[in-house]
Design a protein around this motif. Structure first.
Motif, mmCIF file in Angstrom:
data_model
loop_
_atom_site.group_PDB
_atom_site.id
_atom_site.type_symbol
_atom_site.label_atom_id
_atom_site.label_comp_id
_atom_site.label_asym_id
_atom_site.label_seq_id
_atom_site.Cartn_x
_atom_site.Cartn_y
_atom_site.Cartn_z
ATOM 1 N N PRO A 8 0.826 -1.219 0.000
ATOM 2 C CA PRO A 8 0.000 0.000 0.000
ATOM 3 C C PRO A 8 0.854 1.261 0.000
ATOM 4 C CG PRO A 8 0.041 -1.004 2.176
ATOM 5 C CD PRO A 8 0.745 -1.954 1.265
ATOM 6 N N PRO A 9 0.249 2.431 -0.266
ATOM 7 C CA PRO A 9 0.966 3.694 -0.165
ATOM 8 C C PRO A 9 1.573 3.825 1.227
ATOM 9 C CG PRO A 9 -1.304 4.064 -0.910
ATOM 10 C CD PRO A 9 -1.184 2.613 -0.581
ATOM 11 N N GLY A 10 2.867 4.128 1.297
ATOM 12 C CA GLY A 10 3.513 4.312 2.593
ATOM 13 C C GLY A 10 4.079 3.041 3.199
ATOM 14 N N ALA A 11 3.991 1.918 2.492
ATOM 15 C CA ALA A 11 4.499 0.647 3.037
ATOM 16 C C ALA A 11 6.012 0.668 3.199
ATOM 17 C CB ALA A 11 4.088 -0.510 2.136
ATOM 18 N N TYR A 52 -5.334 12.722 -12.268
ATOM 19 C CA TYR A 52 -5.426 11.391 -11.638
ATOM 20 C C TYR A 52 -4.547 11.361 -10.392
ATOM 21 C CZ TYR A 52 -7.455 9.674 -16.016
ATOM 22 O OH TYR A 52 -8.256 9.481 -17.109
ATOM 23 N N MET A 53 -3.313 11.846 -10.541
ATOM 24 C CA MET A 53 -2.362 11.776 -9.422
ATOM 25 C C MET A 53 -2.812 12.657 -8.264
ATOM 26 S SD MET A 53 1.287 11.426 -11.186
ATOM 27 C CE MET A 53 2.017 10.927 -9.667
ATOM 28 N N GLU A 54 -3.242 13.866 -8.583
ATOM 29 C CA GLU A 54 -3.613 14.794 -7.513
ATOM 30 C C GLU A 54 -4.826 14.310 -6.728
ATOM 31 O OE1 GLU A 54 -1.727 18.918 -9.234
ATOM 32 O OE2 GLU A 54 -3.888 18.641 -9.357
ATOM 33 N N HIS A 152 6.883 18.336 0.414
ATOM 34 C CA HIS A 152 5.724 17.617 0.958
ATOM 35 C C HIS A 152 4.853 17.277 -0.248
ATOM 36 C CE1 HIS A 152 2.172 17.615 4.039
ATOM 37 N NE2 HIS A 152 2.520 16.413 3.642
ATOM 38 N N ARG A 153 4.770 16.004 -0.628
ATOM 39 C CA ARG A 153 4.067 15.626 -1.860
ATOM 40 C C ARG A 153 2.608 16.070 -1.842
ATOM 41 N NH1 ARG A 153 5.477 9.378 -3.348
ATOM 42 N NH2 ARG A 153 3.241 9.367 -3.737
ATOM 43 N N ASP A 154 2.115 16.549 -3.011
ATOM 44 C CA ASP A 154 0.728 17.018 -3.123
ATOM 45 C C ASP A 154 -0.276 15.935 -2.715
ATOM 46 O OD1 ASP A 154 1.383 19.507 -3.976
ATOM 47 O OD2 ASP A 154 1.160 19.075 -6.119
ATOM 48 N N ASN A 192 8.152 -2.825 10.884
ATOM 49 C CA ASN A 192 9.351 -3.011 11.694
ATOM 50 C C ASN A 192 10.319 -1.899 11.358
ATOM 51 O OD1 ASN A 192 9.054 -5.400 13.286
ATOM 52 N ND2 ASN A 192 9.085 -6.582 11.387
ATOM 53 N N ARG A 193 11.455 -1.863 12.046
ATOM 54 C CA ARG A 193 12.457 -0.835 11.730
ATOM 55 C C ARG A 193 12.931 -1.026 10.285
ATOM 56 N NH1 ARG A 193 17.293 -1.310 15.522
ATOM 57 N NH2 ARG A 193 17.087 -3.427 14.767
ATOM 58 N N PRO A 194 13.223 0.084 9.571
ATOM 59 C CA PRO A 194 13.631 -0.048 8.159
ATOM 60 C C PRO A 194 14.774 -1.041 7.950
ATOM 61 C CG PRO A 194 13.262 2.255 8.701
ATOM 62 C CD PRO A 194 13.117 1.496 9.980
HETATM 63 P P1 AP5 Z 1 3.662 6.156 -6.051
HETATM 64 O O1 AP5 Z 1 4.675 7.214 -6.035
HETATM 65 O O2 AP5 Z 1 4.029 4.792 -6.512
HETATM 66 O O3 AP5 Z 1 3.029 6.123 -4.592
HETATM 67 P P2 AP5 Z 1 2.549 4.921 -3.653
HETATM 68 O O4 AP5 Z 1 2.503 3.553 -4.190
HETATM 69 O O5 AP5 Z 1 1.265 5.451 -3.134
HETATM 70 O O6 AP5 Z 1 3.676 4.741 -2.671
HETATM 71 P P3 AP5 Z 1 4.361 5.803 -1.860
HETATM 72 O O7 AP5 Z 1 5.487 6.417 -2.625
HETATM 73 O O8 AP5 Z 1 3.347 6.767 -1.295
HETATM 74 O O9 AP5 Z 1 4.885 4.947 -0.600
HETATM 75 P P4 AP5 Z 1 6.112 3.977 -0.421
HETATM 76 O O10 AP5 Z 1 5.605 2.588 -0.186
HETATM 77 O O11 AP5 Z 1 7.166 4.163 -1.459
HETATM 78 O O12 AP5 Z 1 6.634 4.522 1.008
HETATM 79 P P5 AP5 Z 1 7.948 5.360 1.372
HETATM 80 O O13 AP5 Z 1 9.140 4.473 1.261
HETATM 81 O O14 AP5 Z 1 7.976 6.666 0.655
HETATM 82 O O15 AP5 Z 1 2.407 6.599 -6.944
HETATM 83 C C1 AP5 Z 1 1.867 7.898 -6.872
HETATM 84 C C2 AP5 Z 1 0.717 8.026 -7.882
HETATM 85 O O16 AP5 Z 1 1.215 7.780 -9.233
HETATM 86 C C3 AP5 Z 1 -0.425 7.024 -7.720
HETATM 87 O O17 AP5 Z 1 -1.375 7.462 -6.765
HETATM 88 C C4 AP5 Z 1 -1.003 6.989 -9.153
HETATM 89 O O18 AP5 Z 1 -1.783 8.131 -9.425
HETATM 90 C C5 AP5 Z 1 0.248 7.077 -10.022
HETATM 91 N N1 AP5 Z 1 0.791 5.746 -10.368
HETATM 92 C C6 AP5 Z 1 2.045 5.283 -10.085
HETATM 93 N N2 AP5 Z 1 2.206 4.034 -10.550
HETATM 94 C C7 AP5 Z 1 1.030 3.689 -11.151
HETATM 95 C C8 AP5 Z 1 0.565 2.508 -11.789
HETATM 96 N N3 AP5 Z 1 1.345 1.397 -11.914
HETATM 97 N N4 AP5 Z 1 -0.705 2.510 -12.276
HETATM 98 C C9 AP5 Z 1 -1.486 3.600 -12.194
HETATM 99 N N5 AP5 Z 1 -1.113 4.740 -11.571
HETATM 100 C C10 AP5 Z 1 0.135 4.782 -11.045
HETATM 101 O O19 AP5 Z 1 7.687 5.603 2.938
HETATM 102 C C11 AP5 Z 1 6.598 6.415 3.390
HETATM 103 C C12 AP5 Z 1 6.964 7.081 4.735
HETATM 104 O O20 AP5 Z 1 7.146 6.064 5.731
HETATM 105 C C13 AP5 Z 1 8.271 7.895 4.724
HETATM 106 O O21 AP5 Z 1 8.115 9.013 5.535
HETATM 107 C C14 AP5 Z 1 9.316 6.936 5.312
HETATM 108 O O22 AP5 Z 1 10.364 7.630 5.931
HETATM 109 C C15 AP5 Z 1 8.466 6.139 6.291
HETATM 110 N N6 AP5 Z 1 8.924 4.755 6.474
HETATM 111 C C16 AP5 Z 1 9.359 3.915 5.493
HETATM 112 N N7 AP5 Z 1 9.677 2.711 6.034
HETATM 113 C C17 AP5 Z 1 9.402 2.794 7.371
HETATM 114 C C18 AP5 Z 1 9.496 1.869 8.442
HETATM 115 N N8 AP5 Z 1 9.929 0.623 8.277
HETATM 116 N N9 AP5 Z 1 9.117 2.282 9.684
HETATM 117 C C19 AP5 Z 1 8.665 3.564 9.877
HETATM 118 N N10 AP5 Z 1 8.562 4.495 8.898
HETATM 119 C C20 AP5 Z 1 8.916 4.105 7.641
#
Ligand code: AP5
Length: 206
Positions: A8-11, A52-54, A152-154, A192-194
Protein backbone atom coordinates in the motif's frame (compact mmCIF):
# COMPACT_ATOMS: atom_id res chain seq x y z
CA UNK A 1 16.78 -10.63 -10.99
CA UNK A 2 13.43 -9.16 -12.02
CA UNK A 3 11.74 -8.03 -8.83
CA UNK A 4 8.51 -6.26 -7.93
CA UNK A 5 7.70 -4.37 -4.72
CA UNK A 6 4.01 -4.56 -3.92
CA UNK A 7 2.35 -2.82 -1.00
CA UNK A 8 0.00 0.00 0.00
CA UNK A 9 0.97 3.69 -0.17
CA UNK A 10 3.51 4.31 2.59
CA UNK A 11 4.50 0.65 3.04
CA UNK A 12 8.15 1.62 2.52
CA UNK A 13 8.61 0.51 -1.11
CA UNK A 14 10.66 3.57 -2.07
CA UNK A 15 12.62 3.53 1.20
CA UNK A 16 13.63 -0.11 0.72
CA UNK A 17 14.13 0.10 -3.04
CA UNK A 18 17.26 2.25 -2.75
CA UNK A 19 19.24 -0.30 -0.73
CA UNK A 20 17.82 -3.44 -2.33
CA UNK A 21 18.40 -2.25 -5.92
CA UNK A 22 22.01 -1.38 -5.02
CA UNK A 23 22.47 -4.75 -3.35
CA UNK A 24 21.05 -6.66 -6.35
CA UNK A 25 22.73 -4.29 -8.86
CA UNK A 26 19.53 -3.65 -10.80
CA UNK A 27 17.88 -0.29 -11.60
CA UNK A 28 15.14 0.99 -9.30
CA UNK A 29 12.18 1.91 -11.50
CA UNK A 30 9.37 3.84 -9.83
CA UNK A 31 6.35 4.61 -12.01
CA UNK A 32 5.27 7.21 -9.42
CA UNK A 33 8.64 9.03 -9.82
CA UNK A 34 8.35 8.86 -13.61
CA UNK A 35 4.85 10.35 -13.49
CA UNK A 36 5.87 13.09 -11.04
CA UNK A 37 8.73 14.08 -13.39
CA UNK A 38 6.31 14.18 -16.35
CA UNK A 39 3.88 16.41 -14.41
CA UNK A 40 6.68 18.72 -13.25
CA UNK A 41 8.07 19.05 -16.80
CA UNK A 42 4.54 19.53 -18.23
CA UNK A 43 5.05 16.91 -20.94
CA UNK A 44 1.91 15.92 -22.93
CA UNK A 45 1.63 12.79 -20.77
CA UNK A 46 2.20 14.86 -17.62
CA UNK A 47 -0.68 17.18 -18.50
CA UNK A 48 -2.94 14.17 -19.16
CA UNK A 49 -2.21 12.36 -15.87
CA UNK A 50 -1.94 15.31 -13.44
CA UNK A 51 -5.55 15.14 -12.27
CA UNK A 52 -5.43 11.39 -11.64
CA UNK A 53 -2.36 11.78 -9.42
CA UNK A 54 -3.61 14.79 -7.51
CA UNK A 55 -6.90 13.06 -6.69
CA UNK A 56 -5.25 9.77 -5.65
CA UNK A 57 -6.65 7.80 -8.60
CA UNK A 58 -4.67 5.38 -10.72
CA UNK A 59 -3.41 6.57 -14.09
CA UNK A 60 -5.20 4.60 -16.88
CA UNK A 61 -3.71 1.15 -17.54
CA UNK A 62 -2.85 1.79 -21.19
CA UNK A 63 -0.68 4.82 -20.30
CA UNK A 64 1.24 3.01 -17.53
CA UNK A 65 1.69 -0.22 -19.48
CA UNK A 66 3.16 1.58 -22.49
CA UNK A 67 5.53 3.62 -20.29
CA UNK A 68 6.71 0.54 -18.34
CA UNK A 69 7.19 -1.49 -21.51
CA UNK A 70 9.40 1.22 -23.04
CA UNK A 71 11.42 1.66 -19.82
CA UNK A 72 12.06 -2.07 -19.35
CA UNK A 73 13.31 -2.33 -22.93
CA UNK A 74 16.23 -0.01 -22.10
CA UNK A 75 19.75 -1.44 -21.85
CA UNK A 76 20.15 -1.06 -18.09
CA UNK A 77 17.28 -3.53 -17.53
CA UNK A 78 18.98 -6.41 -19.33
CA UNK A 79 20.24 -7.87 -16.04
CA UNK A 80 16.93 -7.33 -14.27
CA UNK A 81 15.06 -4.55 -12.46
CA UNK A 82 13.31 -3.57 -9.28
CA UNK A 83 9.83 -2.26 -10.09
CA UNK A 84 8.28 -0.02 -7.42
CA UNK A 85 4.62 0.88 -8.03
CA UNK A 86 4.03 -1.28 -11.09
CA UNK A 87 1.97 -3.36 -11.68
CA UNK A 88 -0.98 -1.99 -9.73
CA UNK A 89 -3.91 -3.73 -11.40
CA UNK A 90 -4.42 -7.29 -12.64
CA UNK A 91 -4.51 -5.93 -16.20
CA UNK A 92 -1.04 -4.37 -15.71
CA UNK A 93 0.28 -7.63 -14.20
CA UNK A 94 -1.01 -9.66 -17.13
CA UNK A 95 0.63 -7.25 -19.59
CA UNK A 96 3.95 -7.45 -17.70
CA UNK A 97 3.92 -11.27 -17.84
CA UNK A 98 3.90 -10.94 -21.63
CA UNK A 99 6.75 -8.43 -22.10
CA UNK A 100 9.04 -9.08 -19.07
CA UNK A 101 7.78 -11.65 -16.55
CA UNK A 102 9.08 -10.99 -13.00
CA UNK A 103 10.99 -13.64 -11.00
CA UNK A 104 9.64 -12.64 -7.59
CA UNK A 105 7.16 -10.25 -5.96
CA UNK A 106 7.77 -8.85 -2.46
CA UNK A 107 4.55 -7.89 -0.71
CA UNK A 108 5.37 -5.39 2.06
CA UNK A 109 2.58 -5.52 4.65
CA UNK A 110 1.78 -2.59 6.98
CA UNK A 111 -1.57 -2.00 8.77
CA UNK A 112 -3.64 0.91 7.38
CA UNK A 113 -3.63 2.79 10.70
CA UNK A 114 0.18 3.17 10.50
CA UNK A 115 0.15 4.35 6.88
CA UNK A 116 -1.68 7.65 7.44
CA UNK A 117 0.92 8.70 10.04
CA UNK A 118 3.82 7.70 7.77
CA UNK A 119 2.46 9.58 4.74
CA UNK A 120 1.33 12.81 6.39
CA UNK A 121 4.84 13.11 7.88
CA UNK A 122 6.78 12.13 4.76
CA UNK A 123 9.21 14.57 3.17
CA UNK A 124 11.09 13.84 -0.06
CA UNK A 125 14.29 15.47 -1.29
CA UNK A 126 13.84 17.38 -4.55
CA UNK A 127 17.46 16.68 -5.51
CA UNK A 128 18.70 13.28 -4.24
CA UNK A 129 15.14 11.83 -3.92
CA UNK A 130 15.82 10.59 -0.38
CA UNK A 131 12.67 9.81 1.66
CA UNK A 132 12.35 10.92 5.29
CA UNK A 133 9.81 11.35 8.07
CA UNK A 134 9.46 14.62 10.00
CA UNK A 135 9.95 12.71 13.27
CA UNK A 136 13.54 11.92 12.29
CA UNK A 137 14.42 15.34 10.81
CA UNK A 138 16.17 18.21 12.60
CA UNK A 139 14.74 20.61 9.97
CA UNK A 140 11.74 19.43 7.95
CA UNK A 141 12.64 21.71 5.03
CA UNK A 142 16.28 20.65 4.49
CA UNK A 143 17.55 17.28 3.22
CA UNK A 144 19.92 15.79 5.84
CA UNK A 145 21.85 14.00 3.08
CA UNK A 146 22.47 16.67 0.42
CA UNK A 147 21.12 19.90 1.92
CA UNK A 148 18.54 20.50 -0.86
CA UNK A 149 14.90 21.44 -0.26
CA UNK A 150 12.51 18.81 1.12
CA UNK A 151 9.09 18.52 -0.54
CA UNK A 152 5.72 17.62 0.96
CA UNK A 153 4.07 15.63 -1.86
CA UNK A 154 0.73 17.02 -3.12
CA UNK A 155 -0.91 13.59 -2.72
CA UNK A 156 0.22 13.29 0.93
CA UNK A 157 -2.74 15.34 2.23
CA UNK A 158 -5.00 13.30 4.59
CA UNK A 159 -8.05 13.35 2.24
CA UNK A 160 -5.98 12.19 -0.77
CA UNK A 161 -4.21 9.51 1.30
CA UNK A 162 -7.65 8.13 2.24
CA UNK A 163 -8.55 7.88 -1.44
CA UNK A 164 -5.21 6.23 -2.31
CA UNK A 165 -5.77 3.59 0.40
CA UNK A 166 -9.25 2.90 -0.91
CA UNK A 167 -7.90 2.56 -4.46
CA UNK A 168 -5.14 0.24 -3.19
CA UNK A 169 -7.62 -2.12 -1.51
CA UNK A 170 -10.00 -2.16 -4.46
CA UNK A 171 -7.60 -2.33 -7.40
CA UNK A 172 -4.10 -3.34 -6.24
CA UNK A 173 -4.62 -5.76 -3.32
CA UNK A 174 -6.10 -8.39 -5.72
CA UNK A 175 -2.53 -8.75 -7.07
CA UNK A 176 -1.61 -10.56 -3.83
CA UNK A 177 -3.87 -13.45 -4.86
CA UNK A 178 -2.69 -13.19 -8.46
CA UNK A 179 0.99 -13.65 -7.53
CA UNK A 180 0.20 -16.25 -4.85
CA UNK A 181 -1.48 -18.19 -7.63
CA UNK A 182 1.61 -18.26 -9.84
CA UNK A 183 4.00 -18.97 -6.94
CA UNK A 184 5.96 -15.67 -7.12
CA UNK A 185 4.74 -13.98 -3.92
CA UNK A 186 6.90 -13.50 -0.80
CA UNK A 187 5.37 -11.51 2.07
CA UNK A 188 7.45 -9.38 4.42
CA UNK A 189 6.32 -7.59 7.60
CA UNK A 190 6.89 -3.88 6.84
CA UNK A 191 5.81 -2.76 10.32
CA UNK A 192 9.35 -3.01 11.69
CA UNK A 193 12.46 -0.83 11.73
CA UNK A 194 13.63 -0.05 8.16
CA UNK A 195 16.89 -1.98 8.67
CA UNK A 196 14.94 -5.07 9.79
CA UNK A 197 12.58 -4.82 6.80
CA UNK A 198 15.65 -4.62 4.53
CA UNK A 199 17.09 -7.82 6.06
CA UNK A 200 13.74 -9.60 5.80
CA UNK A 201 13.47 -8.74 2.09
CA UNK A 202 16.95 -10.08 1.35
CA UNK A 203 16.22 -13.22 3.40
CA UNK A 204 12.98 -13.80 1.47
CA UNK A 205 14.99 -13.83 -1.77
CA UNK A 206 17.48 -16.50 -0.65
P1 AP5 B 1 3.66 6.16 -6.05
O1 AP5 B 1 4.67 7.21 -6.03
O2 AP5 B 1 4.03 4.79 -6.51
O3 AP5 B 1 3.03 6.12 -4.59
P2 AP5 B 1 2.55 4.92 -3.65
O4 AP5 B 1 2.50 3.55 -4.19
O5 AP5 B 1 1.27 5.45 -3.13
O6 AP5 B 1 3.68 4.74 -2.67
P3 AP5 B 1 4.36 5.80 -1.86
O7 AP5 B 1 5.49 6.42 -2.63
O8 AP5 B 1 3.35 6.77 -1.30
O9 AP5 B 1 4.89 4.95 -0.60
P4 AP5 B 1 6.11 3.98 -0.42
O10 AP5 B 1 5.61 2.59 -0.19
O11 AP5 B 1 7.17 4.16 -1.46
O12 AP5 B 1 6.63 4.52 1.01
P5 AP5 B 1 7.95 5.36 1.37
O13 AP5 B 1 9.14 4.47 1.26
O14 AP5 B 1 7.98 6.67 0.65
O15 AP5 B 1 2.41 6.60 -6.94
C1 AP5 B 1 1.87 7.90 -6.87
C2 AP5 B 1 0.72 8.03 -7.88
O16 AP5 B 1 1.22 7.78 -9.23
C3 AP5 B 1 -0.42 7.02 -7.72
O17 AP5 B 1 -1.37 7.46 -6.76
C4 AP5 B 1 -1.00 6.99 -9.15
O18 AP5 B 1 -1.78 8.13 -9.42
C5 AP5 B 1 0.25 7.08 -10.02
N1 AP5 B 1 0.79 5.75 -10.37
C6 AP5 B 1 2.04 5.28 -10.09
N2 AP5 B 1 2.21 4.03 -10.55
C7 AP5 B 1 1.03 3.69 -11.15
C8 AP5 B 1 0.57 2.51 -11.79
N3 AP5 B 1 1.34 1.40 -11.91
N4 AP5 B 1 -0.70 2.51 -12.28
C9 AP5 B 1 -1.49 3.60 -12.19
N5 AP5 B 1 -1.11 4.74 -11.57
C10 AP5 B 1 0.13 4.78 -11.04
O19 AP5 B 1 7.69 5.60 2.94
C11 AP5 B 1 6.60 6.41 3.39
C12 AP5 B 1 6.96 7.08 4.74
O20 AP5 B 1 7.15 6.06 5.73
C13 AP5 B 1 8.27 7.90 4.72
O21 AP5 B 1 8.12 9.01 5.53
C14 AP5 B 1 9.32 6.94 5.31
O22 AP5 B 1 10.36 7.63 5.93
C15 AP5 B 1 8.47 6.14 6.29
N6 AP5 B 1 8.92 4.76 6.47
C16 AP5 B 1 9.36 3.92 5.49
N7 AP5 B 1 9.68 2.71 6.03
C17 AP5 B 1 9.40 2.79 7.37
C18 AP5 B 1 9.50 1.87 8.44
N8 AP5 B 1 9.93 0.62 8.28
N9 AP5 B 1 9.12 2.28 9.68
C19 AP5 B 1 8.66 3.56 9.88
N10 AP5 B 1 8.56 4.50 8.90
C20 AP5 B 1 8.92 4.10 7.64
Amino acid sequence: MKLIFLGPPGAGKGTQATGISASLRVPHISTGDMFRAAVKNQTPMGLRIKEYMESGQLVPDEVVIEMAKERLAEDDCRGGYLLDGFPRTVEQAEALEKFSAPDAVINIEVPDEKLMHRLTGRRVCAKCHGTFHIETLADEKVCPVCGAELIHRDDDKPETIGKRLQVYHEQTAPLIGYYEGNGKLRTVDGDNRPEDVYKAILASLE
